[in-house]
Design a protein around this motif. Sequence first.
Motif, mmCIF file in Angstrom:
data_model
loop_
_atom_site.group_PDB
_atom_site.id
_atom_site.type_symbol
_atom_site.label_atom_id
_atom_site.label_comp_id
_atom_site.label_asym_id
_atom_site.label_seq_id
_atom_site.Cartn_x
_atom_site.Cartn_y
_atom_site.Cartn_z
ATOM 1 N N ASP A 96 0.807 -1.221 0.000
ATOM 2 C CA ASP A 96 0.000 0.000 0.000
ATOM 3 C C ASP A 96 0.844 1.276 0.000
ATOM 4 O O ASP A 96 0.293 2.371 -0.034
ATOM 5 N N TYR A 97 2.144 1.132 0.056
ATOM 6 C CA TYR A 97 3.052 2.287 0.066
ATOM 7 C C TYR A 97 3.901 2.284 -1.201
ATOM 8 O O TYR A 97 4.268 1.219 -1.699
ATOM 9 N N PRO A 98 4.258 3.454 -1.707
ATOM 10 C CA PRO A 98 5.185 3.487 -2.845
ATOM 11 C C PRO A 98 6.522 2.867 -2.429
ATOM 12 O O PRO A 98 7.023 3.127 -1.334
ATOM 13 N N GLU A 99 7.080 2.040 -3.297
ATOM 14 C CA GLU A 99 8.342 1.378 -2.967
ATOM 15 C C GLU A 99 9.446 2.395 -2.663
ATOM 16 O O GLU A 99 10.278 2.179 -1.791
ATOM 17 N N ALA A 100 9.435 3.527 -3.363
ATOM 18 C CA ALA A 100 10.450 4.561 -3.125
ATOM 19 C C ALA A 100 10.350 5.108 -1.701
ATOM 20 O O ALA A 100 11.365 5.430 -1.081
ATOM 21 N N TYR A 101 9.143 5.204 -1.168
ATOM 22 C CA TYR A 101 8.946 5.690 0.201
ATOM 23 C C TYR A 101 9.572 4.720 1.200
ATOM 24 O O TYR A 101 10.284 5.130 2.113
ATOM 25 N N LEU A 102 9.314 3.435 1.032
ATOM 26 C CA LEU A 102 9.841 2.442 1.955
ATOM 27 C C LEU A 102 11.337 2.207 1.795
ATOM 28 O O LEU A 102 12.003 1.793 2.734
ATOM 29 N N SER A 103 11.875 2.488 0.620
ATOM 30 C CA SER A 103 13.293 2.209 0.378
ATOM 31 C C SER A 103 14.218 3.150 1.145
ATOM 32 O O SER A 103 15.401 2.878 1.276
ATOM 33 N N HIS A 104 13.694 4.239 1.682
ATOM 34 C CA HIS A 104 14.505 5.218 2.411
ATOM 35 C C HIS A 104 14.383 5.084 3.923
ATOM 36 O O HIS A 104 14.703 6.017 4.652
ATOM 37 N N GLN A 105 13.906 3.935 4.390
ATOM 38 C CA GLN A 105 13.733 3.753 5.824
ATOM 39 C C GLN A 105 13.907 2.286 6.194
ATOM 40 O O GLN A 105 13.987 1.425 5.334
ATOM 41 N N VAL A 106 13.950 2.033 7.481
ATOM 42 C CA VAL A 106 14.001 0.668 8.008
ATOM 43 C C VAL A 106 12.705 0.476 8.794
ATOM 44 O O VAL A 106 12.629 0.832 9.971
ATOM 45 N N PRO A 107 11.648 -0.063 8.152
ATOM 46 C CA PRO A 107 10.357 -0.195 8.832
ATOM 47 C C PRO A 107 10.446 -1.063 10.077
ATOM 48 O O PRO A 107 11.233 -2.007 10.141
ATOM 49 N N VAL A 108 9.608 -0.750 11.060
ATOM 50 C CA VAL A 108 9.527 -1.531 12.291
ATOM 51 C C VAL A 108 8.370 -2.521 12.212
ATOM 52 O O VAL A 108 8.471 -3.642 12.684
ATOM 53 N N SER A 109 7.250 -2.100 11.597
ATOM 54 C CA SER A 109 6.096 -2.993 11.523
ATOM 55 C C SER A 109 5.153 -2.574 10.410
ATOM 56 O O SER A 109 5.189 -1.447 9.926
ATOM 57 N N PHE A 110 4.286 -3.521 10.045
ATOM 58 C CA PHE A 110 3.153 -3.276 9.155
ATOM 59 C C PHE A 110 1.937 -3.854 9.863
ATOM 60 O O PHE A 110 1.990 -4.945 10.425
ATOM 61 N N HIS A 111 0.839 -3.126 9.837
ATOM 62 C CA HIS A 111 -0.316 -3.474 10.658
ATOM 63 C C HIS A 111 -1.276 -4.452 9.985
ATOM 64 O O HIS A 111 -1.798 -5.342 10.626
ATOM 65 N N LYS A 112 -1.537 -4.284 8.726
ATOM 66 C CA LYS A 112 -2.560 -5.087 8.053
ATOM 67 C C LYS A 112 -1.921 -6.217 7.249
ATOM 68 O O LYS A 112 -0.862 -6.047 6.662
ATOM 69 N N HIS A 113 -2.611 -7.364 7.221
ATOM 70 C CA HIS A 113 -2.036 -8.542 6.559
ATOM 71 C C HIS A 113 -3.007 -9.271 5.647
ATOM 72 O O HIS A 113 -2.784 -10.419 5.319
ATOM 73 N N TRP A 114 -4.117 -8.643 5.222
ATOM 74 C CA TRP A 114 -5.014 -9.364 4.339
ATOM 75 C C TRP A 114 -4.474 -9.304 2.912
ATOM 76 O O TRP A 114 -3.841 -8.341 2.502
ATOM 77 N N ASN A 115 -4.725 -10.380 2.172
ATOM 78 C CA ASN A 115 -4.315 -10.531 0.771
ATOM 79 C C ASN A 115 -2.816 -10.441 0.560
ATOM 80 O O ASN A 115 -2.366 -10.080 -0.530
ATOM 81 N N ILE A 116 -2.036 -10.702 1.585
ATOM 82 C CA ILE A 116 -0.584 -10.806 1.445
ATOM 83 C C ILE A 116 -0.111 -11.961 2.334
ATOM 84 O O ILE A 116 -0.837 -12.410 3.213
ATOM 85 N N ASP A 117 1.085 -12.422 2.076
ATOM 86 C CA ASP A 117 1.707 -13.441 2.919
ATOM 87 C C ASP A 117 2.486 -12.710 4.012
ATOM 88 O O ASP A 117 3.508 -12.083 3.724
ATOM 89 N N PRO A 118 2.027 -12.747 5.270
ATOM 90 C CA PRO A 118 2.711 -11.989 6.320
ATOM 91 C C PRO A 118 4.147 -12.459 6.555
ATOM 92 O O PRO A 118 5.001 -11.655 6.914
ATOM 93 N N VAL A 119 4.429 -13.735 6.334
ATOM 94 C CA VAL A 119 5.799 -14.229 6.504
ATOM 95 C C VAL A 119 6.697 -13.627 5.430
ATOM 96 O O VAL A 119 7.811 -13.174 5.708
ATOM 97 N N LYS A 120 6.211 -13.564 4.203
ATOM 98 C CA LYS A 120 6.986 -12.944 3.121
ATOM 99 C C LYS A 120 7.221 -11.455 3.404
ATOM 100 O O LYS A 120 8.317 -10.932 3.186
ATOM 101 N N ALA A 121 6.192 -10.768 3.906
ATOM 102 C CA ALA A 121 6.352 -9.349 4.253
ATOM 103 C C ALA A 121 7.417 -9.185 5.331
ATOM 104 O O ALA A 121 8.254 -8.279 5.258
ATOM 105 N N TYR A 122 7.415 -10.079 6.321
ATOM 106 C CA TYR A 122 8.431 -10.010 7.379
ATOM 107 C C TYR A 122 9.822 -10.218 6.804
ATOM 108 O O TYR A 122 10.732 -9.425 7.062
ATOM 109 N N VAL A 123 9.984 -11.265 6.023
ATOM 110 C CA VAL A 123 11.307 -11.584 5.463
ATOM 111 C C VAL A 123 11.788 -10.449 4.558
ATOM 112 O O VAL A 123 12.951 -10.064 4.600
#
Length: 103
Positions: free
Chosen positions: A53-80
């Motif tokens: 749900d975020y532009p990849e360029a936005y996330l590429s400039h940070q080290v995320p701590v968490s993502f809250h929602k996990h529907w329609n995605i693989d949460p393990v893949k998001a973690y990895v």
Amino acid sequence: MVFSREAVRRLLGGQCRCHSNDAPDDMVLGMCSSGLGVPVTHSPLFHQARPVDYPEAYLSHQVPVSFHKHWNIDPVKAYVTWLAPGEEDEAGPETRKGRKDEL
């Protein structure tokens, strides 16, 4: 949200309560914390939505701590992909010079 032991102790000892099951818990906790003198620090590294749900360029400039929602995605893949420690995290502080650790 991340709480220190002291913050939890003070929140549990206070008079604050959620008034309903659908009360905005983050806002209620913020008001309670403020009323109890518990300092609150906002970090943009806690994300309310899924990584897609975020532009990849936005996330590429940070080290995320968490993502809250996990529907329609693989949460393990998001973690990895976004949250698991990388080689530079395990290498030691000398390889991370210049990296800002906000939390």
